[in-house]
Motif scaffolding. Structure first.
Motif, PDB file in Angstrom:
ATOM      1  N   PHE A 150      28.362  39.962  60.957  1.00 26.56           N
ATOM      2  CA  PHE A 150      29.404  40.183  61.984  1.00 26.56           C
ATOM      3  C   PHE A 150      28.619  39.589  63.230  1.00 26.56           C
ATOM      4  CE2 PHE A 150      31.029  42.627  58.707  1.00 26.56           C
ATOM      5  CZ  PHE A 150      32.206  42.361  58.663  1.00 26.56           C
ATOM      6  N   ILE A 151      28.896  38.397  63.928  1.00 29.11           N
ATOM      7  CA  ILE A 151      28.484  37.912  65.366  1.00 29.11           C
ATOM      8  C   ILE A 151      29.147  38.161  66.408  1.00 29.11           C
ATOM      9  CG2 ILE A 151      27.231  36.126  66.308  1.00 29.11           C
ATOM     10  CD1 ILE A 151      26.663  35.139  63.252  1.00 29.11           C
ATOM     11  N   PRO A 152      28.868  38.934  67.255  1.00 27.81           N
ATOM     12  CA  PRO A 152      30.145  39.234  68.509  1.00 27.81           C
ATOM     13  C   PRO A 152      29.954  37.866  69.443  1.00 27.81           C
ATOM     14  CG  PRO A 152      27.873  40.083  68.743  1.00 27.81           C
ATOM     15  CD  PRO A 152      27.853  39.809  67.468  1.00 27.81           C
ATOM     16  N   ILE A 153      31.020  37.394  69.610  1.00 23.02           N
ATOM     17  CA  ILE A 153      31.098  36.427  70.964  1.00 23.02           C
ATOM     18  C   ILE A 153      31.511  37.013  72.234  1.00 23.02           C
ATOM     19  CG2 ILE A 153      32.630  34.250  71.177  1.00 23.02           C
ATOM     20  CD1 ILE A 153      30.490  34.070  69.124  1.00 23.02           C
TER      21      ILE A 153
ATOM     22  N   LEU B 248      33.805  44.520  71.146  1.00 26.78           N
ATOM     23  CA  LEU B 248      32.943  43.990  70.306  1.00 26.78           C
ATOM     24  C   LEU B 248      31.346  43.800  71.144  1.00 26.78           C
ATOM     25  CD1 LEU B 248      35.118  41.625  67.836  1.00 26.78           C
ATOM     26  CD2 LEU B 248      34.057  43.943  67.564  1.00 26.78           C
ATOM     27  N   LEU B 249      31.376  44.147  72.372  1.00 20.06           N
ATOM     28  CA  LEU B 249      30.476  43.994  73.152  1.00 20.06           C
ATOM     29  C   LEU B 249      29.614  45.408  73.156  1.00 20.06           C
ATOM     30  CD1 LEU B 249      31.371  41.725  76.078  1.00 20.06           C
ATOM     31  CD2 LEU B 249      30.361  41.087  73.891  1.00 20.06           C
ATOM     32  N   LYS B 250      30.184  46.194  72.237  1.00 19.28           N
ATOM     33  CA  LYS B 250      29.372  47.657  72.109  1.00 19.28           C
ATOM     34  C   LYS B 250      28.626  47.737  70.759  1.00 19.28           C
ATOM     35  CE  LYS B 250      32.812  50.216  75.245  1.00 19.28           C
ATOM     36  NZ  LYS B 250      33.469  51.050  75.118  1.00 19.28           N
ATOM     37  N   LYS B 251      27.477  48.116  70.739  1.00 22.89           N
ATOM     38  CA  LYS B 251      26.947  48.153  69.375  1.00 22.89           C
ATOM     39  C   LYS B 251      27.797  49.015  68.374  1.00 22.89           C
ATOM     40  CE  LYS B 251      22.556  49.877  67.434  1.00 22.89           C
ATOM     41  NZ  LYS B 251      21.140  50.683  67.765  1.00 22.89           N
ATOM     42  N   ASP B 252      28.297  50.281  68.767  1.00 24.34           N
ATOM     43  CA  ASP B 252      28.856  51.080  67.906  1.00 24.34           C
ATOM     44  C   ASP B 252      29.943  50.586  67.332  1.00 24.34           C
ATOM     45  OD1 ASP B 252      26.886  52.994  68.475  1.00 24.34           O
ATOM     46  OD2 ASP B 252      27.991  54.372  69.615  1.00 24.34           O
ATOM     47  N   ASP B 253      30.652  49.938  68.081  1.00 26.74           N
ATOM     48  CA  ASP B 253      31.856  49.131  67.746  1.00 26.74           C
ATOM     49  C   ASP B 253      31.881  48.038  66.721  1.00 26.74           C
ATOM     50  OD1 ASP B 253      33.550  50.836  69.148  1.00 26.74           O
ATOM     51  OD2 ASP B 253      34.616  49.170  70.076  1.00 26.74           O
TER      52      ASP B 253
ATOM     53  N   VAL C 223      20.680  30.268  63.174  1.00 31.88           N
ATOM     54  CA  VAL C 223      21.998  30.347  64.123  1.00 31.88           C
ATOM     55  C   VAL C 223      21.638  30.803  65.498  1.00 31.88           C
ATOM     56  CG1 VAL C 223      24.501  31.669  63.985  1.00 31.88           C
ATOM     57  CG2 VAL C 223      23.178  30.770  61.991  1.00 31.88           C
ATOM     58  N   LYS C 224      22.238  30.385  66.337  1.00 26.09           N
ATOM     59  CA  LYS C 224      22.056  30.941  67.903  1.00 26.09           C
ATOM     60  C   LYS C 224      23.308  30.996  68.650  1.00 26.09           C
ATOM     61  CE  LYS C 224      17.458  28.621  68.269  1.00 26.09           C
ATOM     62  NZ  LYS C 224      17.097  28.558  66.729  1.00 26.09           N
ATOM     63  N   ILE C 225      23.210  32.033  69.613  1.00 24.01           N
ATOM     64  CA  ILE C 225      24.293  32.244  70.260  1.00 24.01           C
ATOM     65  C   ILE C 225      23.720  32.394  71.791  1.00 24.01           C
ATOM     66  CG2 ILE C 225      25.946  34.103  71.205  1.00 24.01           C
ATOM     67  CD1 ILE C 225      27.043  32.618  68.611  1.00 24.01           C
ATOM     68  N   THR C 226      24.388  31.642  72.686  1.00 26.65           N
ATOM     69  CA  THR C 226      24.110  31.704  74.165  1.00 26.65           C
ATOM     70  C   THR C 226      25.027  32.134  74.888  1.00 26.65           C
ATOM     71  OG1 THR C 226      22.532  29.824  73.757  1.00 26.65           O
ATOM     72  CG2 THR C 226      22.994  30.377  75.932  1.00 26.65           C
ATOM     73  N   TYR C 227      25.247  33.451  75.393  1.00 26.93           N
ATOM     74  CA  TYR C 227      26.464  34.045  76.148  1.00 26.93           C
ATOM     75  C   TYR C 227      26.350  33.510  77.392  1.00 26.93           C
ATOM     76  CZ  TYR C 227      26.384  37.309  72.239  1.00 26.93           C
ATOM     77  OH  TYR C 227      26.546  38.016  71.157  1.00 26.93           O
ATOM     78  N   SER C 228      27.476  33.325  78.073  1.00 27.60           N
ATOM     79  CA  SER C 228      27.930  33.074  79.329  1.00 27.60           C
ATOM     80  C   SER C 228      27.329  34.181  80.339  1.00 27.60           C
ATOM     81  CB  SER C 228      29.264  33.009  79.519  1.00 27.60           C
ATOM     82  OG  SER C 228      30.172  34.168  79.418  1.00 27.60           O
ATOM     83  N   PRO C 229      27.044  33.772  81.595  1.00 31.84           N
ATOM     84  CA  PRO C 229      26.451  34.865  82.418  1.00 31.84           C
ATOM     85  C   PRO C 229      27.530  36.161  82.309  1.00 31.84           C
ATOM     86  CG  PRO C 229      26.043  32.780  83.375  1.00 31.84           C
ATOM     87  CD  PRO C 229      26.882  32.467  82.154  1.00 31.84           C
ATOM     88  N   GLU C 230      28.835  35.961  82.544  1.00 31.70           N
ATOM     89  CA  GLU C 230      29.758  36.995  82.581  1.00 31.70           C
ATOM     90  C   GLU C 230      29.501  37.841  81.386  1.00 31.70           C
ATOM     91  OE1 GLU C 230      30.845  33.518  85.098  1.00 31.70           O
ATOM     92  OE2 GLU C 230      30.310  33.642  82.939  1.00 31.70           O
TER      93      GLU C 230
ATOM     94  N   LYS D 261      19.849  40.295  62.246  1.00 30.63           N
ATOM     95  CA  LYS D 261      19.487  39.835  63.469  1.00 30.63           C
ATOM     96  C   LYS D 261      19.609  40.459  64.690  1.00 30.63           C
ATOM     97  CE  LYS D 261      18.615  34.863  65.306  1.00 30.63           C
ATOM     98  NZ  LYS D 261      19.302  33.529  65.273  1.00 30.63           N
ATOM     99  N   GLN D 262      18.574  40.419  65.551  1.00 34.96           N
ATOM    100  CA  GLN D 262      18.660  41.275  66.774  1.00 34.96           C
ATOM    101  C   GLN D 262      18.877  40.390  67.998  1.00 34.96           C
ATOM    102  OE1 GLN D 262      19.348  44.896  67.552  1.00 34.96           O
ATOM    103  NE2 GLN D 262      19.824  43.818  69.579  1.00 34.96           N
ATOM    104  N   ASP D 263      20.095  39.788  68.300  1.00 43.45           N
ATOM    105  CA  ASP D 263      20.051  39.255  69.679  1.00 43.45           C
ATOM    106  C   ASP D 263      20.456  40.128  70.863  1.00 43.45           C
ATOM    107  OD1 ASP D 263      20.399  36.666  71.240  1.00 43.45           O
ATOM    108  OD2 ASP D 263      22.143  36.243  70.610  1.00 43.45           O
TER     109      ASP D 263
END
Length: 249
Positions: free
Chosen positions: A183-186, A107-112, A230-237, A158-160
């Motif tokens: 669908f919001i990827p985590i 789910l970190l791939k746009k196509d998926d 709605v905001k998502i802040t991803y970890s550095p990893e 939305k485009q994060d």
């Protein structure tokens, strides 16, 4: 309260409570309007999701319902209500991929992400259609529910760092209503499924305040407005993994 088109009033999102969840791979923040008098808001605690990666298949983070009204010299009446539902889905423990009969998602791939938004709604439409018509084909079911089946047709809500895609399914029991999910990827194997749907008030199965088209447009406006908060802040990893996947052919 905030005033919208045609004098409709509803919650002012600027004034609503701010909710945050630490999901380890990402921090989630959103606003939470007060629920209607007839609905008890369901809100998870941080403690209940601390070990979600190893313990949880899916978890309702919040489920809420609030109203939009019209006010004039004769009083105030309800013209529509929103259902908002956020679920955290952990693909490493949930059987979603088996139910869909698809290859595993990253789910970190746009196509998926677009594939998930489409395959989930295809299966949903087919299953719903076959309740009343067991022999209906997939093609007929998709036409009946009018879902998006091509990535280019999905709503980019939305485009994060990654896109947030929305798909919709027509609800045939009331033609002015739709069921939508964003669908919001985590992480690679987790996402938030956000349902946000306006149900216009009807009278004898006919539009009461909104026409069919106006009700759909107003629902889309409200969903887009809500997603702005709605905001998502991803970890550095996770941020580094998103960059690596984006560079792959």
């Amino acid at each position: 309260m905030k005033t919208y088109q045609n004098g409709v009033i509803g919650p002012d999102l600027e004034q609503c409570d701010i909710i945050t969840f630490d999901l380890k791979d990402a921090a989630l923040q959103f606003c939470l309007p007060a629920s209607s008098e007839d609905f008890d808001c369901r809100l998870a605690t941080q403690e209940s999701i601390d070990n979600w990666q190893s313990m949880i298949d899916f978890k309702i983070l919040v489920q809420n319902w609030w109203d939009y009204n019209k006010r004039d010299e004769n009083g105030e009446w309800n013209v529509g209500s929103v259902l908002m539902d956020m679920k955290l889905i952990n693909l490493d423990r949930d059987d979603l991929e088996s139910w869909l009969g698809v290859k595993p998602y990253c789910l970190l791939k746009k196509d998926d992400l677009s594939r998930l938004a489409i395959e989930y709604f295809i299966r949903s439409a087919v299953d719903m259609s076959r309740v009343l018509n067991p022999d209906i084909s997939e093609t007929e079911a998709l036409k009946e529910y009018r879902i998006f089946t091509k990535p280019e047709d999905l709503l980019l809500s939305k485009q994060d760092l990654l896109p947030w895609y929305t798909n919709k399914r027509n609800l045939l029991d009331c033609s002015s209503r739709w069921l939508s999910h964003t669908f919001i990827p985590i992480s690679e194997r987790a996402a938030i499924f956000l349902q946000f749907d306006l149900t216009p008030q009807t009278s004898n199965d006919k539009p009461f305040f909104f026409s069919k088209d106006d009700g759909q447009k107003f629902g889309d406006i409200l969903r887009d407005e809500f997603l702005n908060y709605v905001k998502i802040t991803y970890s550095p990893e996770i941020q580094e993994k998103i960059k690596q996947y984006a560079q792959q052919p």
